[in-house]
Design a protein around this motif. Structure first.
Motif, short mmCIF file in Angstrom:
data_model
loop_
_atom_site.label_atom_id
_atom_site.label_comp_id
_atom_site.label_asym_id
_atom_site.label_seq_id
_atom_site.Cartn_x
_atom_site.Cartn_y
_atom_site.Cartn_z
N LEU A 104 1.35 -1.09 0.31
CA LEU A 104 -0.04 0.28 -0.04
C LEU A 104 1.08 1.38 0.15
CD1 LEU A 104 -2.79 0.98 0.32
CD2 LEU A 104 -2.47 1.32 2.66
N ASN A 105 1.50 0.64 0.84
CA ASN A 105 3.01 2.51 1.07
C ASN A 105 2.97 2.84 -0.54
OD1 ASN A 105 1.94 3.24 3.30
ND2 ASN A 105 3.97 1.85 4.26
N ALA A 106 3.76 1.66 -1.08
CA ALA A 106 4.60 1.37 -2.38
C ALA A 106 3.84 2.35 -3.42
CB ALA A 106 5.33 -0.03 -3.00
N ILE A 107 2.20 1.81 -3.55
CA ILE A 107 1.44 2.31 -4.39
C ILE A 107 0.86 3.91 -4.09
CG2 ILE A 107 -0.90 2.33 -4.71
CD1 ILE A 107 -0.65 -1.07 -4.72
N LEU A 108 1.34 3.87 -2.93
CA LEU A 108 0.62 5.42 -2.66
C LEU A 108 1.60 6.16 -2.65
CD1 LEU A 108 -0.99 4.94 0.41
CD2 LEU A 108 -2.18 5.81 -1.00
N ASP A 109 2.93 6.17 -3.00
CA ASP A 109 3.98 6.91 -2.95
C ASP A 109 3.54 6.93 -4.63
OD1 ASP A 109 5.02 7.63 -0.52
OD2 ASP A 109 6.44 6.06 -0.59
N GLU A 110 4.09 6.17 -5.06
CA GLU A 110 4.06 6.17 -6.81
C GLU A 110 2.74 7.05 -7.34
OE1 GLU A 110 3.74 2.26 -8.50
OE2 GLU A 110 5.36 1.72 -7.36
N THR A 111 1.84 6.75 -6.81
CA THR A 111 0.70 8.28 -6.80
C THR A 111 0.66 8.82 -6.37
OG1 THR A 111 -0.54 7.31 -5.71
CG2 THR A 111 -1.08 6.35 -8.09
N GLY A 112 2.12 9.69 -5.76
CA GLY A 112 1.78 10.77 -5.27
C GLY A 112 0.53 11.08 -4.30
N GLN A 113 0.38 10.24 -3.45
CA GLN A 113 -1.11 10.66 -2.38
C GLN A 113 -0.63 10.00 -1.38
OE1 GLN A 113 -4.43 10.41 -2.62
NE2 GLN A 113 -3.41 11.16 -5.17
N THR A 114 0.93 10.69 -0.84
CA THR A 114 1.99 10.60 0.45
C THR A 114 2.00 11.94 0.84
OG1 THR A 114 3.71 9.75 -0.62
CG2 THR A 114 2.24 7.97 0.38
N HIS A 115 1.95 12.39 1.94
CA HIS A 115 2.07 13.64 2.61
C HIS A 115 3.08 13.33 3.97
CE1 HIS A 115 1.97 17.95 3.50
NE2 HIS A 115 1.46 17.79 4.64
N ASP A 116 4.25 14.31 3.21
CA ASP A 116 5.44 13.96 4.53
C ASP A 116 5.42 15.29 5.34
OD1 ASP A 116 7.67 14.09 6.13
OD2 ASP A 116 9.02 13.38 4.07
N ALA A 117 4.97 15.11 6.43
CA ALA A 117 5.05 17.00 7.36
C ALA A 117 6.22 17.37 7.76
CB ALA A 117 4.44 16.31 8.66
N GLY A 118 7.03 16.57 7.01
CA GLY A 118 8.61 16.87 7.36
C GLY A 118 9.22 17.28 8.73
N GLY A 119 8.64 16.42 9.92
CA GLY A 119 9.05 16.34 11.53
C GLY A 119 8.39 17.72 11.71
N ARG A 120 7.69 17.70 11.38
CA ARG A 120 6.31 19.13 11.63
C ARG A 120 5.48 17.82 12.39
NH1 ARG A 120 3.70 22.48 7.84
NH2 ARG A 120 3.54 20.30 6.43
N PRO A 121 4.88 18.37 14.32
CA PRO A 121 3.83 17.59 15.30
C PRO A 121 2.58 17.82 13.76
CG PRO A 121 4.57 19.75 16.10
CD PRO A 121 4.95 19.43 14.75
#
Length: 198
Positions: A104-121
């Motif tokens: 699931l993580n691989a699919i979401l990464d490939e389709t641009g459906q993940t969001h990295d908050a950059g360590g912010r809470p």
């Protein structure tokens, strides 16, 4: 003395054990309860609990080891038998979770459906950033059909707390309603331009 064979009993027990394993696997995770197909493969044999018109490919291995001592069977120790069966099924469940979520993580990464908050809470702002990037779906009456939010169990209290901020803060409620309206308009514009395939 010739050993007796009980093919009907064996066949019945295979079905009972498969149903037990499938039941435990399904109920081991809230997300898995929503998935319509739970197959067990062994060689050329497949057991499926529900019909599905979705073809699957690129099968991954999910394994569990079952150790049922002869004494358990000989003494018909049902409690020990159930405990051994559950231990193997829970090992299979952990393997299933690891395989499912890594895919699931691989699919979401490939389709641009993940969001990295950059360590912010996780705050209201990062919560809204996450929703901004998600595609929303609405029914014929314009009601939002909420997505299933998958998160680590440790994050759930924080997500609930942040989401509930709109219940007490009118400004945050307005921001979310505006987001919903933008997503509704985008959804219907996309639906209006969708082409049906012959």
């Amino acid at each position: 003395m010739k050993r007796q064979r009980f093919p009907q009993i064996v066949e019945t027990w295979i079905q009972v054990l498969q149903k037990f394993v499938l039941f435990v696997l399904r109920d081991s995770d809230p997300l898995f309860r929503q998935i319509g197909e739970y197959p067990i493969y062994e060689g050329g044999i497949v057991e499926v609990t529900q019909d599905s018109d979705i073809a699957t490919s690129d099968l991954q291995s999910v394994m569990g080891h079952y150790m049922i001592e002869h004494e358990i069977v000989r003494n018909t120790d049902f409690q020990a038998f159930t405990k051994a069966l559950l231990a193997g099924t829970m090992e299979m469940s952990r393997s299933q979770h690891q395989t499912f979520y890594s895919q699931l993580n691989a699919i979401l990464d490939e389709t641009g459906q993940t969001h990295d908050a950059g360590g912010r809470p996780l705050t209201w702002e990062t919560f809204m950033e996450m929703w901004e990037m998600v595609d929303f779906v609405f029914d014929e009456q314009g009601n939002w059909i909420p997505q299933t939010l998958v998160c680590h169990p440790a994050m759930l209290p924080t997500i609930k707390r942040v989401a509930q901020e709109m219940d007490t803060d009118p400004e945050k409620r307005r921001q979310f309603e505006e987001l919903l309206q933008r997503k509704r308009e985008a959804f219907y514009a996309k639906e209006a331009n969708r082409k049906l395939v012959d």
